[in-house]
Scaffold this active site. Structure first.
Site, PDB file in Angstrom:
ATOM      1  N   CYS A 123      24.672 -24.790  -4.965  1.00  0.00           N
ATOM      2  CA  CYS A 123      23.763 -24.154  -4.012  1.00  0.00           C
ATOM      3  C   CYS A 123      23.079 -25.232  -3.174  1.00  0.00           C
ATOM      4  O   CYS A 123      22.432 -26.121  -3.707  1.00  0.00           O
ATOM      5  CB  CYS A 123      22.720 -23.332  -4.764  1.00  0.00           C
ATOM      6  SG  CYS A 123      21.501 -22.554  -3.702  1.00  0.00           S
ATOM      7  N   GLU A 170      30.516 -17.900  -8.086  1.00  0.00           N
ATOM      8  CA  GLU A 170      29.459 -17.889  -9.109  1.00  0.00           C
ATOM      9  C   GLU A 170      28.377 -18.881  -8.741  1.00  0.00           C
ATOM     10  O   GLU A 170      28.654 -19.953  -8.208  1.00  0.00           O
ATOM     11  CB  GLU A 170      30.078 -18.236 -10.472  1.00  0.00           C
ATOM     12  CG  GLU A 170      29.098 -18.265 -11.634  1.00  0.00           C
ATOM     13  CD  GLU A 170      28.514 -19.638 -11.922  1.00  0.00           C
ATOM     14  OE1 GLU A 170      27.571 -19.728 -12.725  1.00  0.00           O
ATOM     15  OE2 GLU A 170      28.995 -20.625 -11.329  1.00  0.00           O
ATOM     16  N   ARG A 213      21.481 -16.042 -20.162  1.00  0.00           N
ATOM     17  CA  ARG A 213      21.973 -16.858 -19.044  1.00  0.00           C
ATOM     18  C   ARG A 213      22.318 -15.943 -17.875  1.00  0.00           C
ATOM     19  O   ARG A 213      23.359 -15.288 -17.873  1.00  0.00           O
ATOM     20  CB  ARG A 213      23.195 -17.662 -19.466  1.00  0.00           C
ATOM     21  CG  ARG A 213      23.636 -18.720 -18.443  1.00  0.00           C
ATOM     22  CD  ARG A 213      24.878 -19.457 -18.915  1.00  0.00           C
ATOM     23  NE  ARG A 213      25.176 -20.606 -18.088  1.00  0.00           N
ATOM     24  CZ  ARG A 213      24.689 -21.825 -18.255  1.00  0.00           C
ATOM     25  NH1 ARG A 213      23.864 -22.053 -19.263  1.00  0.00           N
ATOM     26  NH2 ARG A 213      25.009 -22.823 -17.457  1.00  0.00           N
ATOM     27  N   ARG A 215      23.359 -15.262 -14.046  1.00  0.00           N
ATOM     28  CA  ARG A 215      24.054 -15.860 -12.921  1.00  0.00           C
ATOM     29  C   ARG A 215      24.445 -14.765 -11.929  1.00  0.00           C
ATOM     30  O   ARG A 215      24.713 -13.624 -12.325  1.00  0.00           O
ATOM     31  CB  ARG A 215      25.328 -16.595 -13.380  1.00  0.00           C
ATOM     32  CG  ARG A 215      25.058 -17.860 -14.187  1.00  0.00           C
ATOM     33  CD  ARG A 215      24.420 -18.930 -13.324  1.00  0.00           C
ATOM     34  NE  ARG A 215      24.235 -20.185 -14.014  1.00  0.00           N
ATOM     35  CZ  ARG A 215      23.145 -20.529 -14.690  1.00  0.00           C
ATOM     36  NH1 ARG A 215      22.145 -19.671 -14.823  1.00  0.00           N
ATOM     37  NH2 ARG A 215      23.046 -21.716 -15.265  1.00  0.00           N
TER      38      ARG A 215
END
Length: 380
Positions: A123, A170, A213, A215
């Site tokens: 990102c 992802e 987690r 995502r």
């Protein structure tokens, strides 16, 4: 690591030396890379002609978590790219293929044709200034203007050149709010401009591994190929029973993974300091019958986010093998690097079984769309 001594003629030595200097590699790394690429080609030739349901490429491949997921869904990986040399070593050890290096230096037309593009791209903030200026002048901006200089741009240029049937991207959960939402806006606009119908959702891996987690997954299908018939949903089937921490722990663990008195005292004082300030920062003791915090790439520093309590001793960090299990990697997965590198690699990786479930959904939707398209052609 084992050593092999080789002799080469002067011409080949000069070529290797020139390549190593140009790419800032040691001669040893240069020769190792050359041998790895050669062995990769040998394996690819052996696999040529083997029947597979679909083909895919693995960009920003890391250690191959996405590859395992799409392999299990019936796919054949025809190309991979990963710049980190330690991740390349782990990838080669497990798949017998050397990922290509810096994707920004790869021509899109040189990448093999494929059905699905898979990428866990980093990102990065996009430059909004130039786009805003063009908008104020009434001039349209395309993805090349909006995304140039970011690694997402490389995903876009490959999609434009190769036009796969679908893709799966992802990223971290915070992608949606990154740079006040502008980053995700640019991503959506760019993929739409390229002619892909996109679907996205934040998913938590704790239904497949004992780890919280979250995502974001972005899935897209080619509108030029499938028109308005695309209907995709993230209909996932959680594992039953739900996995818990004790499922992934070894019975015997070396003493080196137990925190030193100095580190354990520091972590306790650090947590107390932040509690007093009203913050929630601090170490995390993972419940044996529950799920852990999110494993991160900084785990190698102190292991503080996921610690295991020990009777009569300081807590311990997870072993690299336990980290692999926490991400859903099989025990057959090889770990050829140091503990430090392994912690970084698994902390940066994906929850493999979750990615595998989404991969199956993508493949099922492609199969449905291809079947409907074939039936429509028969009617015509």
């Amino acid at each position: 690591m084992r050593q092999v001594h080789i002799r080469v003629d002067d011409e080949l030595y000069n070529e290797l030396n020139s390549y190593s200097e140009k790419n800032e590699l040691s001669m040893q790394d240069c020769v190792r890379e050359a041998v790895a690429y050669y062995m990769s080609d040998v394996k690819k030739k052996k696999n040529t002609g083997k029947e597979k349901k679909f083909t895919f490429i693995d960009l920003f491949a890391g250690i191959g978590g996405m590859r395992i997921a799409f392999d299990r869904a019936g796919g054949q990986c025809v190309y991979s790219s990963e710049w980190n040399k330690y991740s390349q070593q782990t990838y080669f050890a497990n798949f017998g293929e050397q990922p290509e290096g810096d994707i920004t230096k790869v021509n899109a037309e040189d990448i093999p044709d494929h059905d699905i593009l898979v990428a866990g791209f980093p990102c990065q903030p996009f430059s909004i200034a130039g786009v805003s200026k063009k908008n104020s002048m009434g001039r349209a901006t395309g993805f090349e203007d909006k995304t140039q200089g970011t690694l997402f741009f490389d995903v876009c240029r490959i999609l434009k050149e190769k036009r796969p049937k679908a893709f799966m991207l992802e990223n971290v959960k915070n992608l949606c709010s990154h740079d006040k939402g502008r980053t995700f806006q640019v991503i959506r606009e760019s993929l739409d401009e390229l002619g892909y119908e996109i679907f996205y959702k934040v998913l938590d891996g704790q239904n497949y591994v004992p780890q919280h987690r979250e995502r974001i997954l972005i899935v897209g299908f080619d509108r030029e190929r499938y028109g308005d018939k695309i209907d995709f949903e993230f209909n996932l089937t959680p594992r039953v029973p739900k996995p818990v921490m004790r499922d992934i722990l070894d019975e015997e663990v070396a003493d080196k993974y137990t925190l030193s008195d100095k580190l354990w005292t520091y972590l306790q004082n650090y947590a107390a300091k932040h509690r007093a300030a009203g913050n929630g920062f601090g170490y995390g003791i993972a419940p044996l019958d529950g799920v852990s915090r999110t494993l991160s790439a900084r785990y190698y520093k102190d292991g503080s986010e996921v610690l295991i309590a020990q009777e009569g001793k300081n807590p311990r960090r997870l072993t690299p093998r336990e980290c692999a299990r926490l991400q859903g990697f099989p025990d057959t997965f090889k770990i050829p690097v140091s503990d430090t590198q392994a912690y970084k690699q698994f902390g940066n990786s994906v929850v493999v079984p979750l990615m595998g479930e989404v991969a199956k959904l993508i493949v099922d939707e492609i199969d449905r769309l291809d079947k409907e398209g074939a039936e429509w052609k028969q009617v015509i």
